[in-house]
Design an enzyme around this catalytic site. Structure first.
Site, mmCIF file in Angstrom:
data_model
loop_
_atom_site.group_PDB
_atom_site.id
_atom_site.type_symbol
_atom_site.label_atom_id
_atom_site.label_comp_id
_atom_site.label_asym_id
_atom_site.label_seq_id
_atom_site.Cartn_x
_atom_site.Cartn_y
_atom_site.Cartn_z
ATOM 1 N N LYS A 1 -0.940 10.043 10.663
ATOM 2 C CA LYS A 1 0.037 9.371 11.544
ATOM 3 C C LYS A 1 0.887 10.417 12.276
ATOM 4 O O LYS A 1 1.097 10.332 13.484
ATOM 5 C CB LYS A 1 0.941 8.424 10.754
ATOM 6 C CG LYS A 1 0.207 7.236 10.145
ATOM 7 C CD LYS A 1 -0.361 6.317 11.187
ATOM 8 C CE LYS A 1 -1.267 5.256 10.617
ATOM 9 N NZ LYS A 1 -2.118 4.618 11.633
ATOM 10 N N SER B 1 3.925 4.924 11.410
ATOM 11 C CA SER B 1 4.495 4.433 10.157
ATOM 12 C C SER B 1 5.798 5.152 9.842
ATOM 13 O O SER B 1 5.988 6.320 10.216
ATOM 14 C CB SER B 1 3.479 4.709 9.047
ATOM 15 O OG SER B 1 4.082 4.544 7.783
ATOM 16 N N ASN C 1 7.786 -1.905 6.303
ATOM 17 C CA ASN C 1 6.810 -2.458 5.338
ATOM 18 C C ASN C 1 6.378 -3.876 5.733
ATOM 19 O O ASN C 1 7.054 -4.846 5.363
ATOM 20 C CB ASN C 1 7.417 -2.466 3.943
ATOM 21 C CG ASN C 1 7.486 -1.077 3.343
ATOM 22 O OD1 ASN C 1 8.099 -0.180 3.930
ATOM 23 N ND2 ASN C 1 6.849 -0.870 2.211
ATOM 24 N N PHE D 1 7.314 0.163 -10.401
ATOM 25 C CA PHE D 1 7.237 1.626 -10.511
ATOM 26 C C PHE D 1 8.622 2.270 -10.435
ATOM 27 O O PHE D 1 9.055 2.684 -9.356
ATOM 28 C CB PHE D 1 6.328 2.193 -9.418
ATOM 29 C CG PHE D 1 4.911 1.673 -9.473
ATOM 30 C CD1 PHE D 1 4.259 1.486 -10.683
ATOM 31 C CD2 PHE D 1 4.210 1.395 -8.297
ATOM 32 C CE1 PHE D 1 2.951 1.020 -10.727
ATOM 33 C CE2 PHE D 1 2.909 0.933 -8.338
ATOM 34 C CZ PHE D 1 2.274 0.736 -9.553
ATOM 35 N N TYR E 1 -3.173 10.398 4.539
ATOM 36 C CA TYR E 1 -3.002 9.220 5.413
ATOM 37 C C TYR E 1 -1.773 9.417 6.307
ATOM 38 O O TYR E 1 -1.840 9.278 7.528
ATOM 39 C CB TYR E 1 -2.840 7.935 4.586
ATOM 40 C CG TYR E 1 -2.184 6.820 5.357
ATOM 41 C CD1 TYR E 1 -2.886 6.136 6.339
ATOM 42 C CD2 TYR E 1 -0.844 6.469 5.147
ATOM 43 C CE1 TYR E 1 -2.282 5.130 7.086
ATOM 44 C CE2 TYR E 1 -0.232 5.480 5.892
ATOM 45 C CZ TYR E 1 -0.951 4.809 6.857
ATOM 46 O OH TYR E 1 -0.329 3.822 7.597
HETATM 47 P P1 NAD Z 1 -6.279 -3.123 8.202
HETATM 48 O O1 NAD Z 1 -7.121 -2.226 7.362
HETATM 49 O O2 NAD Z 1 -6.177 -4.550 7.843
HETATM 50 O O3 NAD Z 1 -6.776 -3.041 9.735
HETATM 51 C C1 NAD Z 1 -7.351 -1.866 10.263
HETATM 52 C C2 NAD Z 1 -8.635 -2.282 10.963
HETATM 53 O O4 NAD Z 1 -9.250 -1.128 11.539
HETATM 54 C C3 NAD Z 1 -9.664 -2.890 9.999
HETATM 55 O O5 NAD Z 1 -10.114 -4.128 10.532
HETATM 56 C C4 NAD Z 1 -10.798 -1.874 9.950
HETATM 57 O O6 NAD Z 1 -12.061 -2.475 9.771
HETATM 58 C C5 NAD Z 1 -10.659 -1.198 11.304
HETATM 59 N N1 NAD Z 1 -11.158 0.190 11.388
HETATM 60 C C6 NAD Z 1 -10.890 1.224 10.554
HETATM 61 N N2 NAD Z 1 -11.500 2.337 10.988
HETATM 62 C C7 NAD Z 1 -12.158 2.003 12.131
HETATM 63 C C8 NAD Z 1 -12.974 2.731 13.044
HETATM 64 N N3 NAD Z 1 -13.266 4.033 12.853
HETATM 65 N N4 NAD Z 1 -13.485 2.083 14.116
HETATM 66 C C9 NAD Z 1 -13.249 0.758 14.311
HETATM 67 N N5 NAD Z 1 -12.491 0.022 13.479
HETATM 68 C C10 NAD Z 1 -11.944 0.640 12.401
HETATM 69 O O7 NAD Z 1 -4.836 -2.454 8.304
HETATM 70 P P2 NAD Z 1 -3.479 -3.032 8.887
HETATM 71 O O8 NAD Z 1 -2.553 -3.222 7.766
HETATM 72 O O9 NAD Z 1 -3.733 -4.139 9.819
HETATM 73 O O10 NAD Z 1 -2.971 -1.753 9.690
HETATM 74 C C11 NAD Z 1 -3.216 -1.576 11.071
HETATM 75 C C12 NAD Z 1 -2.678 -0.208 11.494
HETATM 76 O O11 NAD Z 1 -1.298 -0.142 11.207
HETATM 77 C C13 NAD Z 1 -3.318 0.966 10.769
HETATM 78 O O12 NAD Z 1 -3.456 2.043 11.674
HETATM 79 C C14 NAD Z 1 -2.309 1.304 9.694
HETATM 80 O O13 NAD Z 1 -2.388 2.642 9.293
HETATM 81 C C15 NAD Z 1 -1.014 1.026 10.431
HETATM 82 N N6 NAD Z 1 0.090 0.741 9.515
HETATM 83 C C16 NAD Z 1 -0.042 -0.258 8.597
HETATM 84 C C17 NAD Z 1 0.993 -0.508 7.700
HETATM 85 C C18 NAD Z 1 0.863 -1.597 6.652
HETATM 86 O O14 NAD Z 1 1.663 -1.626 5.739
HETATM 87 N N7 NAD Z 1 -0.085 -2.502 6.743
HETATM 88 C C19 NAD Z 1 2.162 0.261 7.765
HETATM 89 C C20 NAD Z 1 2.276 1.260 8.717
HETATM 90 C C21 NAD Z 1 1.227 1.482 9.593
HETATM 91 C C1 UD1 Z 2 3.192 2.468 1.262
HETATM 92 C C2 UD1 Z 2 2.799 3.874 1.617
HETATM 93 C C3 UD1 Z 2 3.110 4.126 3.076
HETATM 94 C C4 UD1 Z 2 2.399 3.104 3.934
HETATM 95 C C5 UD1 Z 2 2.811 1.705 3.467
HETATM 96 C C6 UD1 Z 2 2.083 0.637 4.215
HETATM 97 C C7 UD1 Z 2 3.045 5.166 -0.472
HETATM 98 C C8 UD1 Z 2 3.788 6.237 -1.179
HETATM 99 N N1 UD1 Z 2 3.506 4.825 0.760
HETATM 100 O O1 UD1 Z 2 4.586 2.315 1.466
HETATM 101 O O2 UD1 Z 2 2.669 5.423 3.454
HETATM 102 O O3 UD1 Z 2 2.722 3.281 5.307
HETATM 103 O O4 UD1 Z 2 2.531 1.550 2.086
HETATM 104 O O5 UD1 Z 2 0.731 0.613 3.880
HETATM 105 O O6 UD1 Z 2 2.078 4.631 -0.987
HETATM 106 N N2 UD1 Z 2 5.634 -1.102 -6.072
HETATM 107 C C9 UD1 Z 2 5.681 -1.498 -7.387
HETATM 108 N N3 UD1 Z 2 4.551 -2.007 -7.957
HETATM 109 C C10 UD1 Z 2 3.376 -2.121 -7.275
HETATM 110 C C11 UD1 Z 2 3.324 -1.731 -5.916
HETATM 111 C C12 UD1 Z 2 4.480 -1.210 -5.355
HETATM 112 O O7 UD1 Z 2 6.725 -1.398 -8.027
HETATM 113 O O8 UD1 Z 2 2.368 -2.573 -7.872
HETATM 114 C C13 UD1 Z 2 6.865 -0.576 -5.448
HETATM 115 C C14 UD1 Z 2 6.714 0.834 -4.935
HETATM 116 O O9 UD1 Z 2 7.002 1.771 -5.914
HETATM 117 C C15 UD1 Z 2 7.723 0.835 -3.774
HETATM 118 C C16 UD1 Z 2 7.718 -0.614 -3.283
HETATM 119 O O10 UD1 Z 2 7.157 -1.382 -4.335
HETATM 120 O O11 UD1 Z 2 8.984 1.114 -4.272
HETATM 121 C C17 UD1 Z 2 6.891 -0.812 -2.028
HETATM 122 O O12 UD1 Z 2 5.605 -0.246 -2.250
HETATM 123 P P1 UD1 Z 2 4.403 -0.421 -1.227
HETATM 124 O O13 UD1 Z 2 4.223 -1.835 -0.883
HETATM 125 O O14 UD1 Z 2 3.229 0.332 -1.781
HETATM 126 O O15 UD1 Z 2 4.922 0.296 0.098
HETATM 127 P P2 UD1 Z 2 5.483 1.789 0.310
HETATM 128 O O16 UD1 Z 2 5.294 2.628 -0.863
HETATM 129 O O17 UD1 Z 2 6.861 1.666 0.843
#
Ligand code: NAD
Ligand code: UD1
Length: 338
Positions: free
Chosen positions: A153, A124, A179, A218, A149
């Protein structure tokens, strides 16, 4: 040969499987369904005509991992499985370190035992902390990470790097996502958060669909054009395609590589709200709230390295991201629940 997709029933995993099938790959999913449900995989089948082989199990379970590596011919792993809610990780650090770190260590160890040494890891942009410069290149030093969290990473990146140094037979691609938002354009799969969404887009779509009254923005006193934070939103299908390109890259035995996956375009919170209103035709009431602790004012990437080395560019703009998020939410107001 098949790709093992851990966490494949989740948001990014399900979209990635659609694109892997599109390129002819076979897929095996391991997911404990702690934050997802099997319905997403049924929907993948609806879209593609193919269902991945599914193992319900935990990445920390050696038995299920051995079974997978013995029965399936796995050539590489895309490791999505993990817990990802920032606020929850502050309240439950041990659960996050156990699930994300201990679980991943077992996975890596079983991969090594079965001589499967090709992995793509979901990292991330959070590893950059408050970035030293923007646009953020992969050379930007890692910053101070403010929550467990994010720490998982950073730690898993380090663990994988050390594994590569000790044994260069590993091929490891660390993908730093910016994002991810949006959904498959069929409107059949998308993001399905439990409870009150923490992230911006799911909150907006739940307000638009009438499940929540008003979006809180926010902070409107940041040093940005409209005072709200800037992020690099990327369409989840572009992100999924970045994984397909990475799988292809693994076939060249690249060693250890790190790539930013983002668009390179920064959008403010109000840009997202206004674009969403245009794309959906639905009003989204919002009010200004105080800053959220831990938020970085400006965060967007330079994705040149992924373009040059993976041949990957994000093509879908913010309007398309909003349109597709809305199609998913409006067709599925309760996510995968009927
Ligand atoms: P998600 O929660 O939708 O998917 C994660 C999946 O992993 C889920 O289906 C959950 O059931 C499964 N899981 C969790 N722990 C497990 C375990 N111990 N064993 C087996 N399965 C398990 O999340 P996502 O948004 O699809 O994210 C996928 C990956 O990308 C994650 O590692 C997340 O941290 C990373 N990531 C996501 C974002 C985002 O904004 N969505 C941003 C940066 C990184
Ligand atoms: C967040 C996590 C980041 C993670 C990513 C994907 C934090 C501080 N960071 O990123 O670690 O990898 O999600 O899961 O939580 N916002 C509002 N109102 C809301 C929600 C969000 O104004 O109800 C704003 C936030 O302040 C930010 C932007 O929208 O400025 C994006 O927020 P968000 O979607 O939560 O992503 P990140 O904070 O960038």
């Amino acid at each position: 040969m098949a790709i093992l997709v851990t966490g494949g029933a989740g948001y990014i995993g399900s979209h990635t499987i659609v694109e892997l099938f599109g390129e002819g790959y076979d897929v095996v999913v391991l997911d404990n369904l702690s934050n997802s449900c099997e319905k997403s995989l049924e929907r993948v089948e609806e879209i593609t005509g193919k269902k991945p082989k599914f193992y319900k199990g935990d990445i920390a379970d050696r038995e299920v991992l051995s079974e997978i590596f013995e029965k399936e011919s796995i050539e590489s792993c895309i490791h999505f499985a993990g817990l990802k809610a920032v606020g929850e990780s502050v309240a439950k650090p041990l659960e996050y370190y156990m699930n994300n770190i201990s679980g991943s260590l077992v996975l890596f160890d079983e991969m090594r035992k079965h001589n499967v040494k090709n992995i793509i890891f979901s990292s991330s942009a959070t590893v950059y902390g408050d970035p030293a410069f923007v646009p953020i290149t992969e050379e930007c030093p890692k910053g101070e990470i403010t929550n467990p969290y994010g720490q998982t990473k950073g730690m898993l990146e380090q663990i994988l790097t050390d594994m590569y140094k000790a044994d260069p037979e590993w091929n490891i691609i660390l993908l730093r996502y910016f994002n991810p938002i949006g959904a498959h354009e069929s409107g059949r799969i998308g993001e399905n958060p439990n409870g009150i969404p923490n992230n911006l887009m799911p909150y907006i779509t739940q307000v638009a669909v009438g499940k929540r009254e008003c979006l809180g923005v926010f902070g409107d006193d940041y040093d940005t054009e409209d005072g709200t934070c800037i992020r690099d939103y990327i369409h989840v299908v572009d992100l999924a395609l970045g994984h397909v390109k990475s799988v292809k890259k693994l076939e060249d035995k690249p060693g250890l590589k790190v790539y930013n996956l983002g668009t390179g375009v920064g959008s403010s919170v109000l840009d997202v709200v206004n674009t969403f209103v245009k794309a959906s035709g639905v009003d989204v009431p919002y009010e200004m709230k105080p800053r959220r602790a831990g938020d970085v004012p400006v965060n967007f990437c330079d994705a040149t390295k992924a373009k040059e080395e993976l041949g990957w560019v994000a093509k879908r703009d913010l309007y398309k991201m909003c349109e597709d998020s809305w199609r998913w939410q409006s067709n599925n107001p309760n996510g995968y629940e009927e």
